[in-house]
Design a protein around this motif. Structure first.
Motif, PDB file in Angstrom:
ATOM      1  N   LYS A 149       3.267   5.834  -2.786  1.00 37.52           N
ATOM      2  CA  LYS A 149       4.434   6.564  -3.282  1.00 37.52           C
ATOM      3  C   LYS A 149       4.389   6.683  -4.795  1.00 37.52           C
ATOM      4  O   LYS A 149       4.661   7.741  -5.365  1.00 37.52           O
ATOM      5  CB  LYS A 149       5.729   5.856  -2.861  1.00 37.52           C
ATOM      6  N   LEU A 150       4.037   5.573  -5.445  1.00 38.20           N
ATOM      7  CA  LEU A 150       3.946   5.566  -6.901  1.00 38.20           C
ATOM      8  C   LEU A 150       2.880   6.546  -7.383  1.00 38.20           C
ATOM      9  O   LEU A 150       3.080   7.284  -8.357  1.00 38.20           O
ATOM     10  CB  LEU A 150       3.644   4.143  -7.385  1.00 38.20           C
ATOM     11  N   ALA A 177       1.533  11.638  -9.729  1.00 39.40           N
ATOM     12  CA  ALA A 177       0.856  12.932  -9.614  1.00 39.40           C
ATOM     13  C   ALA A 177       1.862  14.072  -9.798  1.00 39.40           C
ATOM     14  O   ALA A 177       1.577  15.062 -10.489  1.00 39.40           O
ATOM     15  CB  ALA A 177       0.162  13.053  -8.266  1.00 39.40           C
ATOM     16  N   ALA A 178       3.054  13.927  -9.185  1.00 47.65           N
ATOM     17  CA  ALA A 178       4.086  14.954  -9.295  1.00 47.65           C
ATOM     18  C   ALA A 178       4.556  15.095 -10.743  1.00 47.65           C
ATOM     19  O   ALA A 178       4.695  16.217 -11.258  1.00 47.65           O
ATOM     20  CB  ALA A 178       5.256  14.623  -8.380  1.00 47.65           C
ATOM     21  N   THR A 179       4.794  13.953 -11.404  1.00 49.25           N
ATOM     22  CA  THR A 179       5.236  14.013 -12.804  1.00 49.25           C
ATOM     23  C   THR A 179       4.145  14.594 -13.693  1.00 49.25           C
ATOM     24  O   THR A 179       4.427  15.379 -14.613  1.00 49.25           O
ATOM     25  CB  THR A 179       5.646  12.619 -13.327  1.00 49.25           C
ATOM     26  N   ALA A 180       2.896  14.237 -13.406  1.00 50.62           N
ATOM     27  CA  ALA A 180       1.785  14.780 -14.182  1.00 50.62           C
ATOM     28  C   ALA A 180       1.704  16.296 -13.991  1.00 50.62           C
ATOM     29  O   ALA A 180       1.489  17.052 -14.964  1.00 50.62           O
ATOM     30  CB  ALA A 180       0.478  14.128 -13.762  1.00 50.62           C
ATOM     31  N   LYS A 181       1.908  16.742 -12.742  1.00 53.57           N
ATOM     32  CA  LYS A 181       1.878  18.174 -12.442  1.00 53.57           C
ATOM     33  C   LYS A 181       3.016  18.887 -13.171  1.00 53.57           C
ATOM     34  O   LYS A 181       2.818  19.967 -13.768  1.00 53.57           O
ATOM     35  CB  LYS A 181       2.012  18.368 -10.927  1.00 53.57           C
ATOM     36  N   ARG A 182       4.208  18.281 -13.113  1.00 55.75           N
ATOM     37  CA  ARG A 182       5.358  18.856 -13.796  1.00 55.75           C
ATOM     38  C   ARG A 182       5.103  18.956 -15.299  1.00 55.75           C
ATOM     39  O   ARG A 182       5.392  19.975 -15.940  1.00 55.75           O
ATOM     40  CB  ARG A 182       6.587  17.985 -13.537  1.00 55.75           C
ATOM     41  N   LYS A 183       4.562  17.888 -15.865  1.00 55.03           N
ATOM     42  CA  LYS A 183       4.259  17.883 -17.301  1.00 55.03           C
ATOM     43  C   LYS A 183       3.236  18.962 -17.642  1.00 55.03           C
ATOM     44  O   LYS A 183       3.354  19.647 -18.670  1.00 55.03           O
ATOM     45  CB  LYS A 183       3.730  16.510 -17.732  1.00 55.03           C
ATOM     46  N   GLU A 184       2.235  19.099 -16.756  1.00 54.18           N
ATOM     47  CA  GLU A 184       1.202  20.122 -16.970  1.00 54.18           C
ATOM     48  C   GLU A 184       1.821  21.519 -16.946  1.00 54.18           C
ATOM     49  O   GLU A 184       1.499  22.364 -17.792  1.00 54.18           O
ATOM     50  CB  GLU A 184       0.129  19.998 -15.865  1.00 54.18           C
ATOM     51  N   ALA A 228       0.837  -1.204   0.000  1.00 54.82           N
ATOM     52  CA  ALA A 228       0.000   0.000   0.000  1.00 54.82           C
ATOM     53  C   ALA A 228       0.873   1.256   0.000  1.00 54.82           C
ATOM     54  O   ALA A 228       0.587   2.228  -0.724  1.00 54.82           O
ATOM     55  CB  ALA A 228      -0.924  -0.006   1.215  1.00 54.82           C
ATOM     56  N   GLU A 229       1.956   1.235   0.808  1.00 53.15           N
ATOM     57  CA  GLU A 229       2.873   2.373   0.841  1.00 53.15           C
ATOM     58  C   GLU A 229       3.543   2.576  -0.521  1.00 53.15           C
ATOM     59  O   GLU A 229       3.662   3.703  -0.998  1.00 53.15           O
ATOM     60  CB  GLU A 229       3.936   2.161   1.925  1.00 53.15           C
TER      61      GLU A 229
END
Length: 182
Positions: free
Chosen positions: A116-117, A122-129, A111-112
């Protein structure tokens, strides 16, 4: 230990001996023989046979003790197997608990990892956005700059054409003035 029983109206005496251990049986048989000899002398009628004692009662005492020892050994073996089965069941329950804890631990870790994944995605998606937005902004600025440049160029061309026209008119006037003076 004899019983005198009257049956029907014939008044017959019947001797019934209960099953007893060897020692008691021997004593009783001695007593019975004495009683029987006295009764046989008194009564000439035939009597029914007495019941025989069991085979165990006729066996020697050593054999009986051996059987008792064997029975105790069998009981001990059964109790040992019961203890072993109890220990095995306790071990099984302990291993089940350990397995359960390990599974829960693995589930937590999984679950952890998933969490994390998820955060990473989410972070990579935000960065890409953000990168996309920057690119769009840059393209928009470039478009506006190109438009402004085009507008400026058109204005300059217009101003140049106007200036040329004005210069032409001025030249015409000055020529006309010269022609008038002549």
């Amino acid at each position: 230990m004899t019983k005198n029983v009257l049956t029907n109206e014939l008044d017959q005496e019947v001797d019934a001996n209960p099953v007893i251990s060897n020692d008691e049986n021997e004593q009783n048989s001695n007593l019975n023989l004495e009683d029987n000899s006295a009764e046989v002398a008194a009564d000439s009628e035939p009597r029914p046979k007495t019941k025989r004692s069991s085979k165990k009662a006729q066996q020697p005492a050593g054999v009986i003790e051996e059987e008792k020892i064997e029975e105790e050994a069998a009981e001990n073996a059964v109790s040992e197997t019961d203890e072993d089965s109890v220990e095995e069941s306790e071990d099984k329950s302990k291993t089940k608990k350990k397995n359960k804890k390990m599974k829960e631990k693995e589930k937590k870790q999984l679950a952890e990892k998933k969490e994390k994944l998820k955060k990473k995605k989410a972070a990579t998606a935000k960065r890409k956005e953000k990168a996309k937005d920057k690119k769009k902004e840059k393209a928009k600025k470039a478009k506006l700059k190109a438009k402004a440049k085009k507008k400026d160029k058109a204005k300059k061309a217009k101003d140049k054409a106007k200036a040329k026209k004005i210069a032409k008119k001025k030249a015409k006037r000055s020529k006309a003035k010269k022609n008038k003076k002549k």
